[in-house]
Every structure is written in C-alpha cells, then in structure tokens.
Scaffold this motif. Structure first.
Motif, short mmCIF file in Angstrom:
data_model
loop_
_atom_site.label_atom_id
_atom_site.label_comp_id
_atom_site.label_asym_id
_atom_site.label_seq_id
_atom_site.Cartn_x
_atom_site.Cartn_y
_atom_site.Cartn_z
N ALA A 193 -6.93 5.35 -14.67
CA ALA A 193 -6.12 5.96 -13.61
C ALA A 193 -5.56 7.33 -13.95
O ALA A 193 -4.97 7.99 -13.09
CB ALA A 193 -4.97 5.02 -13.27
N SER A 230 -0.56 8.38 -13.83
CA SER A 230 -0.36 7.10 -13.15
C SER A 230 0.21 6.05 -14.10
O SER A 230 1.00 5.18 -13.68
CB SER A 230 -1.69 6.60 -12.57
OG SER A 230 -2.15 7.46 -11.55
N LYS A 261 3.95 6.64 -14.44
CA LYS A 261 4.66 6.11 -13.27
C LYS A 261 4.79 4.60 -13.33
O LYS A 261 5.83 4.03 -12.98
CB LYS A 261 3.93 6.54 -11.99
CG LYS A 261 4.00 8.03 -11.70
CD LYS A 261 3.18 8.38 -10.46
CE LYS A 261 3.21 9.88 -10.17
NZ LYS A 261 2.38 10.23 -8.99
N TYR A 262 3.72 3.93 -13.76
CA TYR A 262 3.75 2.47 -13.86
C TYR A 262 4.80 2.02 -14.86
O TYR A 262 5.62 1.13 -14.57
CB TYR A 262 2.36 1.96 -14.27
CG TYR A 262 2.30 0.47 -14.51
CD1 TYR A 262 2.09 -0.42 -13.45
CD2 TYR A 262 2.46 -0.07 -15.79
CE1 TYR A 262 2.04 -1.78 -13.66
CE2 TYR A 262 2.40 -1.44 -16.02
CZ TYR A 262 2.20 -2.28 -14.94
OH TYR A 262 2.16 -3.64 -15.15
N ASP A 288 5.26 0.95 -9.44
CA ASP A 288 4.26 1.94 -9.01
C ASP A 288 2.95 1.61 -9.73
O ASP A 288 2.70 2.04 -10.84
CB ASP A 288 4.74 3.35 -9.37
CG ASP A 288 3.91 4.44 -8.69
OD1 ASP A 288 2.73 4.17 -8.36
OD2 ASP A 288 4.43 5.55 -8.50
N PHE A 320 -0.81 1.95 -9.53
CA PHE A 320 -1.98 2.63 -8.96
C PHE A 320 -3.20 1.71 -8.94
O PHE A 320 -3.44 0.93 -9.87
CB PHE A 320 -2.29 3.87 -9.81
CG PHE A 320 -3.61 4.53 -9.48
CD1 PHE A 320 -3.68 5.51 -8.52
CD2 PHE A 320 -4.78 4.17 -10.15
CE1 PHE A 320 -4.89 6.13 -8.21
CE2 PHE A 320 -5.99 4.78 -9.86
CZ PHE A 320 -6.04 5.76 -8.88
N ASP A 351 -7.56 1.92 -8.18
CA ASP A 351 -8.68 2.83 -7.95
C ASP A 351 -9.43 2.45 -6.68
O ASP A 351 -9.00 1.56 -5.93
CB ASP A 351 -9.61 2.86 -9.17
CG ASP A 351 -10.44 1.58 -9.33
OD1 ASP A 351 -10.30 0.65 -8.51
OD2 ASP A 351 -11.24 1.51 -10.29
N THR A 397 -6.27 -2.10 -10.73
CA THR A 397 -4.96 -1.48 -10.90
C THR A 397 -4.66 -1.16 -12.36
O THR A 397 -5.32 -1.64 -13.29
CB THR A 397 -3.86 -2.42 -10.38
OG1 THR A 397 -3.82 -3.59 -11.20
CG2 THR A 397 -4.11 -2.80 -8.93
#
Length: 214
Positions: free
Chosen positions: A165, A169, A172-173, A180, A182, A184, A189
């Motif tokens: 990702a 990303s 953020k996770y 959060d 993400f 694809d 995820t």
C-alpha cells in the motif's frame, strides 16, 4: 526254480549297487553356475504400477521458515505466484508486482526491461524494502510489539504492508490504531498483510533513504 532264485539275487544285487552309488557320491552342486539373469521374476506386480520413477528429478522444497528469503518468497507468492513475468489487470509488474511510480523512485525507468530481468526484480524488492524501512523507522520503533486490530505489530508485517500500500498508508493505519485501513484494487488491506507476514526476520534490511535497484 533255480532260475527264479538266480534272477531274484541278480535284481537284489543291482538295486543295492544303485543305492550305494547314489548315497556314497561326494559330488556337490555348484550354485555359482546358476543365475536368474534374464529371467522374468515379476509375477505379482503389474508393469503398470508406478512405484518409483527413476527418470523423474527429486522434488525438493527448501524450508525457508521465517528468514528474510522466506519473507520475500512469501510476499512474491501472494503477489504473483512467484512469476517474474506476471502483469496484473492494473498494470503491476513482475514477481513482486511493482507499479511504475515505485520503480522510478528506486531508479528503474524502463518497465519493459525490468519485466525481463529477474535479477533486477530481486534487487528492486530489497531496495524498496530499504527505502520503506527508512520512511517508517519511527513507526517501527513506536509500534512493533503493540497489538492493533487483534494482531501483534511486527517489522516484517509493516514492510509487507508498505510493499502493498505504500509507506504513507501504513503510517495512517498505525497512527489511527487500525481505523484507517487502506485496501488495494482487489480488496486486500494493510491489516491483511500485517497479519499474513507477521514475525519474519527482516533485520537484514538496512534503512536507506536513497536506496536504488540500479
């Protein structure tokens, strides 16, 4: 009468002589003169039975465990089935399914040549992991060992998720504690990769801001 007695005696003597010769012989049988060579002794097993095929190469799969080689081969298998020449429906390339933007960041400007070059693809995976490890160095320090969404965060999970990702990303996770997450184009995820690739030894990867495959 005398003739009959004489015949009987002659017959008896003949039998005695035959028995004596039979039981007194010292001759032994030399088994070395006998061989089964050329004889078909396969009476119970069909010619169609496949026991061991000597012409087939032995199948050997090395156990890579949680080593770095095991890590990258596991990622490759998930990404492309380990196929260096794979191109998916979104245009991602090779064994590790690189996008052209990521390739440019690690010094590769010709995607067609990249797809034909397995050695370059291996160098690209390492260079990208080095670059991601540098970008995520603080997050690795702060989050490894913590539990997010029910799984223990590990460095290998972070690097695998960054491969999927991008490092942004993953930041953020982690910093949202899994809120959060993400996904694809195929619905995979950050969480999926954090879990699937947890616990591998990626200590060999050196953080390198300027890592290049070429």
């Amino acid at each position: 009468m005398v003739r009959n007695i004489a015949s009987f005696i002659t017959l008896t003597l003949t039998i005695c002589i035959i028995l004596k010769v039979s039981f007194s012989s010292d001759e032994t049988i030399d088994l070395g003169k006998y061989s089964t060579n050329g004889l078909n002794l396969n009476y119970t097993v069909s010619d169609d039975v496949d026991v061991l095929t000597q012409n087939e190469p032995e199948q050997f799969s090395p156990f890579l465990g949680k080593s770095f080689v095991g890590f990258k081969e596991a990622v490759a298998f998930k990404e492309s089935g380990g196929n260096y020449f794979s191109v998916n429906t979104f245009g991602y390339l090779g064994k590790y399914q690189f996008g052209t933007g990521t390739l440019r960041m690690i010094g590769i400007k010709n995607p067609s040549q990249f797809l034909k070059n397995p050695k370059l693809q291996e160098r690209a995976f390492v260079a990208n992991a080095e670059r991601n490890k540098w970008i995520l160095r603080r997050d690795i320090k702060n989050f490894v060992g913590k539990r997010i969404n029910g799984i223990i965060v590990t460095e290998s999970g972070i690097l695998a998720a960054a491969h999927l990702a991008g490092p942004g990303s993953v930041k953020k996770y982690l910093r949202s504690y899994g809120l959060d997450n993400f996904a694809d184009g195929y619905g995979t995820t950050v969480y999926d990769y954090m879990k699937r690739f947890s616990g591998y030894d990626t200590s060999i990867v050196e953080p390198n801001k300027e890592a290049k495959a070429i």
